[in-house]
Scaffold this active site. Sequence first.
Site, short mmCIF file in Angstrom:
data_model
loop_
_atom_site.label_atom_id
_atom_site.label_comp_id
_atom_site.label_asym_id
_atom_site.label_seq_id
_atom_site.Cartn_x
_atom_site.Cartn_y
_atom_site.Cartn_z
N LYS A 182 0.82 -1.13 -0.46
CA LYS A 182 0.04 -0.10 -0.10
C LYS A 182 0.94 1.03 0.56
O LYS A 182 2.26 1.16 0.47
CB LYS A 182 -0.93 0.12 1.32
CG LYS A 182 -0.11 -0.55 2.82
CD LYS A 182 -1.05 -0.65 3.55
CE LYS A 182 -0.29 -0.44 5.07
NZ LYS A 182 -1.33 -0.83 5.67
N TYR A 213 14.53 30.43 8.24
CA TYR A 213 13.29 30.91 9.28
C TYR A 213 13.34 31.00 10.75
O TYR A 213 13.01 29.48 11.12
CB TYR A 213 12.17 30.27 8.35
CG TYR A 213 11.98 30.15 7.58
CD1 TYR A 213 11.53 31.30 6.21
CD2 TYR A 213 11.95 29.18 5.84
CE1 TYR A 213 12.29 31.25 4.94
CE2 TYR A 213 11.33 28.85 5.01
CZ TYR A 213 11.39 30.74 3.88
OH TYR A 213 11.68 30.93 3.12
C1 LIG Z 1 0.00 -2.35 7.03
C2 LIG Z 1 -1.06 -3.55 6.99
C3 LIG Z 1 0.33 -4.59 7.43
C4 LIG Z 1 1.24 -4.76 7.19
O1 LIG Z 1 1.83 -3.99 8.02
P1 LIG Z 1 3.79 -3.90 8.19
O2 LIG Z 1 3.65 -3.57 9.79
O3 LIG Z 1 4.49 -2.77 7.24
O4 LIG Z 1 4.72 -5.17 8.25
C5 LIG Z 1 -0.25 -6.37 7.30
N1 LIG Z 1 -1.67 -6.08 7.62
C6 LIG Z 1 -2.73 -5.04 7.74
C7 LIG Z 1 -4.24 -5.50 7.69
C8 LIG Z 1 -2.26 -3.71 6.96
O5 LIG Z 1 -3.40 -2.21 7.40
#
Ligand SMILES: *Cc1c(COP(=O)(O)O)cnc(C)c1O
Length: 383
Positions: free
Chosen positions: A41, A271
């Site tokens: 993702k 800044y």
């Molecule tokens: C993002 C996600 C993962 C992966 O998580 P990591 O901590 O990056 O290994 C697994 N399961 C679900 C439901 C997620 O949303």
Amino acid sequence: MPIVKKRYRCWAEIDLTALRENLLWLRHRVGNQVKIMTVVKADAYGHGLKQIAALLMQSGTDIFGVANMAEAQTIRSVGKGWPILMLGACLPEEIEWAVKDEVMVTISSLEEAQRSSHAARRLGKTLSVHVKTDTGMGRLGIRAEEALTLVKEITALEGLSLAGLYTHYASVEDDPDFSHQQADRFNRLLSQIKAEGLSIPMIHANNSGALLHGENTVYNLVRPGLMVYGILPPGKRGINSSLQHNLRPTLSWKCRVSLVKNMPRGVSLSYGRTFVTPRPMRVATLTAGYGDGYLRSTSNRAEVLIGGRRCRLLGRITMDQMLADVSDLEQVTCGEEAVLIGEQGPNRITASEVAQWAGTIPWEVLVAITYRVPRLYRGGHAS
Ligand SMILES: *Cc1c(COP(=O)(O)O)cnc(C)c1O
């Protein structure tokens, strides 16, 4: 292998060989009986979804985990046939899309199940679904006490095929007791389902943290994200799984020195004038800023690598530039490389370290890297 980079002001290098080897190591450790869903993702955690998906397909991933339908479609554009699970809840108007593209969806309620069944029947197809149960995350999922009923209801709905059942840990890196409670709830549900004579093909719970802290609850599918990219999830619990070894970060992030200046004592930098030179200093201007996704909250704390040495950032990070203290370096040349994440000489800065400076987590550091930063791939099959 050197790659052409002198044209860039700020770029990320993605080591596809490291990515492949991370997945192979994970495969070696979970065995061939357990399926691996690589979670890609948010543009594959900022690495670039197309290239990462292609490499993972070649390296033995079984399934992809995505957050939305657009990501699923990008994976489909790279290679046909790989199962994809949408981990987020499907919006009503997205269900038809999922049915047509054969993307498995996550179901947390009877209403969602009925809507999906309806869409699948209307299109004359079968939609594979995974029921998610909330054992303590409090986000998606049906409460564990009600999950058996939902499972039974789904098996009776036309147009749906129950492909999986899963849950998600809320605090696995920090809280063993709560994680055990979650695992107990999930295991109790699995026994109930078994007692009913129902069998569900894919059972899964483990993200990276759960894989590293609770390998006894692997079931028959795992869902690693962060560790595929070679990063360990930070947390209070010490990791003693040997799974943590042999993982290598796949992403490095670099920019260049664009100006070097000698500053007298007592002048303010950048800044807001949050830093005043305590003594004469040599200051390098770097070609990266929060417009590239380098988190501004690391201002006056973070370090970068220049000439193989750690150099502290001075003053506020600005949109396109930031300043580093190079007083201790013998020589700094305009145009030379500065490393934000990665190795240079004997030193290394990790995404987790940047996250600590920013008061956040490595996931956010990675996905914050903006589109302005070209991703350059090397190794794997892309070379
Ligand atoms: C993002 C996600 C993962 C992966 O998580 P990591 O901590 O990056 O290994 C697994 N399961 C679900 C439901 C997620 O949303």
